[in-house]
Enzyme design. Sequence first.
Site, short mmCIF file in Angstrom:
data_model
loop_
_atom_site.label_atom_id
_atom_site.label_comp_id
_atom_site.label_asym_id
_atom_site.label_seq_id
_atom_site.Cartn_x
_atom_site.Cartn_y
_atom_site.Cartn_z
N SER A 119 0.81 -1.22 0.00
CA SER A 119 0.00 0.00 0.00
C SER A 119 0.85 1.27 0.00
O SER A 119 0.30 2.36 -0.11
CB SER A 119 -0.92 0.00 1.23
OG SER A 119 -0.16 -0.10 2.42
N HIS A 140 -2.27 -2.74 -5.91
CA HIS A 140 -2.76 -2.35 -4.59
C HIS A 140 -4.28 -2.49 -4.56
O HIS A 140 -5.01 -1.63 -5.06
CB HIS A 140 -2.33 -0.91 -4.28
CG HIS A 140 -2.79 -0.44 -2.94
ND1 HIS A 140 -2.95 0.90 -2.65
CD2 HIS A 140 -3.15 -1.11 -1.81
CE1 HIS A 140 -3.39 1.02 -1.41
NE2 HIS A 140 -3.52 -0.18 -0.88
N GLU A 152 -5.08 -0.02 -7.66
CA GLU A 152 -3.99 0.87 -8.10
C GLU A 152 -2.91 -0.01 -8.71
O GLU A 152 -2.39 -0.91 -8.04
CB GLU A 152 -3.39 1.61 -6.91
CG GLU A 152 -3.99 2.93 -6.58
CD GLU A 152 -3.20 3.66 -5.49
OE1 GLU A 152 -2.92 4.85 -5.68
OE2 GLU A 152 -2.90 3.05 -4.46
N ASN A 190 -2.87 6.32 -0.58
CA ASN A 190 -2.39 6.59 0.77
C ASN A 190 -1.62 7.89 0.91
O ASN A 190 -1.51 8.43 2.01
CB ASN A 190 -1.55 5.41 1.26
CG ASN A 190 -2.44 4.27 1.72
OD1 ASN A 190 -3.50 4.50 2.29
ND2 ASN A 190 -2.03 3.05 1.45
#
Length: 283
Positions: A119, A140, A152, A190
């Site tokens: 992540s 991800h 992702e 993130n």
Amino acid sequence: MNVQTIMVIGAGQMGSGIAQVCATANFKVYLHDLKEEYVQKGVASIAAQLSRQVDKGRMTPEDRDGVLDRLLPSTSIQNAAEADLIIEAVVENMDVKTQVFKMLDEMAPEHAILASNTSSLPITEIAAVTKRPEKVIGMHFMNPVPVMKLVEIIRGLQTSDEVYETIESITKKIGKVPVEVQDFPGFISNRILMPMINEAIFALYEGVAEPEAIDEIMKLGMNHPMGPLTLADFIGLDTCLYIMETLHEGFGDDKYRPCPLLRKYVKAGWLGKKTGKGFYTYN
């Protein structure tokens, strides 16, 4: 590239979810972990999820049984020799991930793609420990995997176009929406989400408002489905801290400095929902 067999490394919540969506999309899937009990727990979780789909009329019992038949429990890393694509979903720690990728690079066939469900960690650095950096890529997935549509896809510095196109195609085949991102700390999800959570923790730390008020403001005022402190508890405060540290180190910018209160909670073992206590208390 013709991908027929997928191996998922790590049978926890993320790994079992990834295995479930891949097996549902007619791939043969090895679900691997270090211990038999971990693998069986992952398989049981998948079986329970599929049974709920049957109960709701979204899947037939025959389709459920077909998914489970395509799911092969594994405690031998040598099963990597059978895989066309391997998706790593172990703990978010660079040392652990690079050890896994070194092993996979030795065991997997030359044509196999190695993907990480990281992540926040750099794909280029993970790829550098292998002899096939052009075949290493980030996938991800979002939690819970069977529900959330986004994947992702992160290109490492040396990821080939052919590998990217293959992973994009597979992502669509398993019913997800691929979004391409370049290899920077935290990617997009993130890099934006974690500083917001960290700022909410700073607001609590500075006494600006109570947890319930912070979460209500973001839910009712910004239309978020859950508040940032509740979300942090669901993600795990240790994971939030690790990602913030990755951002802070990767960018060298103090705007990513983890809140001292986040560090204190992690040191206390208050990691959120999984330990029964974080910013809220759980039964």
